[in-house]
Enzyme design. Structure first.
Site, mmCIF file in Angstrom:
data_model
loop_
_atom_site.group_PDB
_atom_site.id
_atom_site.type_symbol
_atom_site.label_atom_id
_atom_site.label_comp_id
_atom_site.label_asym_id
_atom_site.label_seq_id
_atom_site.Cartn_x
_atom_site.Cartn_y
_atom_site.Cartn_z
ATOM 1 N N ASP A 14 2.041 -8.318 -0.022
ATOM 2 C CA ASP A 14 0.907 -8.033 -0.921
ATOM 3 C C ASP A 14 -0.328 -7.550 -0.160
ATOM 4 O OD1 ASP A 14 2.343 -9.071 -3.277
ATOM 5 O OD2 ASP A 14 2.010 -11.030 -2.356
ATOM 6 N N LYS A 17 0.254 -2.139 0.847
ATOM 7 C CA LYS A 17 1.041 -1.077 1.491
ATOM 8 C C LYS A 17 1.194 0.145 0.595
ATOM 9 C CE LYS A 17 4.401 -4.029 2.124
ATOM 10 N NZ LYS A 17 3.692 -5.291 1.813
ATOM 11 N N GLY A 41 6.470 -5.257 -5.248
ATOM 12 C CA GLY A 41 5.653 -4.487 -6.173
ATOM 13 C C GLY A 41 4.570 -3.750 -5.426
ATOM 14 N N HIS A 42 4.600 -2.425 -5.477
ATOM 15 C CA HIS A 42 3.592 -1.615 -4.794
ATOM 16 C C HIS A 42 2.708 -0.939 -5.837
ATOM 17 C CE1 HIS A 42 6.216 -1.260 -0.905
ATOM 18 N NE2 HIS A 42 5.738 -2.463 -1.124
ATOM 19 N N THR A 43 1.413 -1.254 -5.800
ATOM 20 C CA THR A 43 0.470 -0.775 -6.817
ATOM 21 C C THR A 43 -0.292 0.422 -6.297
ATOM 22 O OG1 THR A 43 0.219 -3.039 -7.656
ATOM 23 C CG2 THR A 43 -1.456 -1.430 -8.289
ATOM 24 N N THR A 130 11.520 -14.566 -6.735
ATOM 25 C CA THR A 130 11.191 -13.878 -7.984
ATOM 26 C C THR A 130 12.260 -14.072 -9.040
ATOM 27 O OG1 THR A 130 12.263 -11.843 -7.204
ATOM 28 C CG2 THR A 130 9.896 -12.086 -6.766
ATOM 29 N N GLN A 225 7.422 -6.458 1.280
ATOM 30 C CA GLN A 225 7.057 -7.811 1.701
ATOM 31 C C GLN A 225 6.230 -7.777 3.001
ATOM 32 O OE1 GLN A 225 10.736 -7.508 0.855
ATOM 33 N NE2 GLN A 225 10.075 -7.840 -1.232
ATOM 34 N N THR A 240 11.764 -14.151 2.557
ATOM 35 C CA THR A 240 12.589 -13.280 1.723
ATOM 36 C C THR A 240 13.985 -13.193 2.343
ATOM 37 O OG1 THR A 240 12.568 -11.186 0.479
ATOM 38 C CG2 THR A 240 11.989 -11.085 2.844
ATOM 39 N N GLY A 303 3.303 -11.568 -11.406
ATOM 40 C CA GLY A 303 2.078 -11.976 -12.081
ATOM 41 C C GLY A 303 1.578 -13.348 -11.653
ATOM 42 N N LYS A 332 -8.926 -4.401 1.576
ATOM 43 C CA LYS A 332 -9.708 -5.321 0.742
ATOM 44 C C LYS A 332 -10.878 -5.964 1.473
ATOM 45 C CE LYS A 332 -6.684 -6.455 -3.076
ATOM 46 N NZ LYS A 332 -6.223 -7.541 -3.978
ATOM 47 N N THR A 414 -11.383 0.236 1.333
ATOM 48 C CA THR A 414 -12.578 -0.339 0.714
ATOM 49 C C THR A 414 -12.491 -0.370 -0.803
ATOM 50 O OG1 THR A 414 -13.655 1.840 0.729
ATOM 51 C CG2 THR A 414 -14.040 0.408 2.639
#
Length: 429
Positions: A14, A17, A41-43, A130, A225, A240, A303, A332, A414
């Site tokens: 998380d 990436k 999950g890649h956002t 998961t 991961q 994992t 989530g 971040k 940023t």
């Protein structure tokens, strides 16, 4: 001459990436996923639109870039097709650019059932998976009873392998976990059906990569991961089910060791973890709540709220070593903007002898983090694109992190949009 770059997480996943892979895709002809499954999950955030990908590589939003799923991935075809269809409804033409290795292991319905039943049986000792069948699919691969994508195109052989696998898993489900068995006919019919939709996208990834390299094209290899979740080298057993360090990029794609030119490690300016397991720098106080709220720290796949803590430079040094990290992208940093002070863990105090320490759960549960404290900057860094724009205290924080982990921080994120990035040194030159 081509250049191949591996992007890996250097914490517990998380780290952001997906955004960085998307950003760097401007410099490549292909992006390759090499391990994990749809537990990742890649956002991606472009403009005001957010896209969460689980199996489709994060470079897919760039026209003309090939996206490959390597043999090291455990592949759930229905989840994959759902992602493909979602992207197509948003106007992206992608099928001709997507390739799935026939050697990728299939995730079957019984894998998810075993996964969930096992977690339920463990109770308070659960791993925190998961529940999507990732671990059981890798177990079948190692046990040589796995079914691969390529097996779908010989239906008589597929049915035989499926029957043998279901005989085994139904025994486990019914006799050990006291759950209902699965129906082999329903599984056969559904997988035979999805195979036809998938078939135009199935091809051996190895010669494709060889051809790209011969043509002098750049390749980006996308990990899932984080390094501290590596099944061999992470906080076992709270890990994992795949190898998450850079070494697995070649194994999971077909590239050789000499084909990797640069390893970009992704790390948050603090630390998070989803699920169970040790977390030495975890915060249970006001700064932790501030980080969680401002960072919107919820798992992209599940989530679930992420556990938040201070930056762990001691653990990061291990991750840097494990993956031969060339440079770090720090993400971040803007989440820390409101804090009066920030801390960095620089060492652990041990209950046991240090020479026995191996980053397993048993070892980490007996440590106390040792911190240095630095003043916060209490100014906005959100959206900055130049290093000199950072407040002095933020620059000092970055410099201290570099000193502690021993490699340069070459990029700083940023904000969630791909444009909200400070690039000091591009991995592609």
């Amino acid at each position: 001459m081509n250049r191949n770059v591996v992007v890996v997480g250097t914490q517990w996943g998380d780290e952001g990436k997906g955004k960085i892979v998307d950003l760097l895709t401007d410099h490549v002809s292909a992006v390759v996923r090499f391990q994990g499954g749809h537990n990742a999950g890649h956002t991606l955030v472009i403009g005001n639109e957010k896209t969460v990908l689980h199996l489709v590589p994060s470079g897919i939003l760039h026209a003309g870039v090939r996206c490959l799923i390597g043999n090291g991935v455990v592949f759930e075809p229905f989840a994959f097709m759902k992602e493909v269809e979602l992207l197509e409804t948003r106007g992206f033409s992608i099928r001709e650019r997507l390739t799935v290795s026939p050697a990728a292991q299939l995730i079957m319905p019984y894998h998810a059932l075993i996964d969930s039943a096992r977690e339920e049986a463990l109770g308070a000792k659960k791993i925190g998976t998961t529940g999507r069948g990732i671990g059981p699919a890798y177990e079948d691969k190692v046990a040589r009873r796995g079914i691969r994508v390529g097996d779908l195109y010989n239906l008589s052989s597929f049915k035989e392998k499926l029957t043998e696998a279901i005989d085994f898993h139904n025994f486990v489900l019914t006799k050990y976990f006291c759950k209902d068995p699965v129906d082999p006919d329903n599984i056969f019919d559904s997988y035979a059906s999805v195979a036809e939709h998938l078939k135009p996208m199935v091809a051996d990834v190895v010669p494709i990569l060889e051809k790209l390299q011969d043509a002098g094209d750049n390749i980006l290899l996308e990990g899932a991961q984080g390094s501290l979740l590596d099944v061999d080298l992470g906080t076992y057993p709270y890990v994992t089910s795949s190898n998450t360090t850079a070494s697995s990029a070649g194994l999971g794609s077909g590239l050789g060791p000499k084909d990797i030119d640069y390893v970009l490690g992704i790390a948050k300016a603090y630390t998070t973890r989803v699920g169970e397991g040790p977390f030495p720098t975890e915060l249970m106080d006001a700064p932790g709540e501030t980080i969680a709220k401002k960072g919107n720290e919820f798992g992209a796949t599940t989530g679930r709220p992420r556990r938040c803590g201070w930056f762990d430079a001691f653990a990061m040094k291990r991750a840097v070593t494990l993956s031969s990290v060339s440079g770090i992208c720090l993400t971040k940093i803007d989440v820390l903007d409101d804090l009066e002070a920030v801390k960095i863990c620089v060492d652990y105090e041990y209950e046991d002898k240090r020479e026995l320490f191996d980053f397993s759960s048993a070892c980490l549960s007996g440590v106390t983090p040792k911190y240095i404290e630095m003043p916060g900057w209490q100014e906005s860094t959100s959206g900055l694109t130049e290093y000199d724009q950072l407040p002095e205290a933020a620059r000092n924080y970055v410099k201290e992190l570099e000193k502690q982990i021993g490699v340069p921080i070459s990029m700083i994120s940023t904000g969630p949009d791909r444009e909200e990035t400070i690039i000091m040194a591009n991995p592609f030159g």
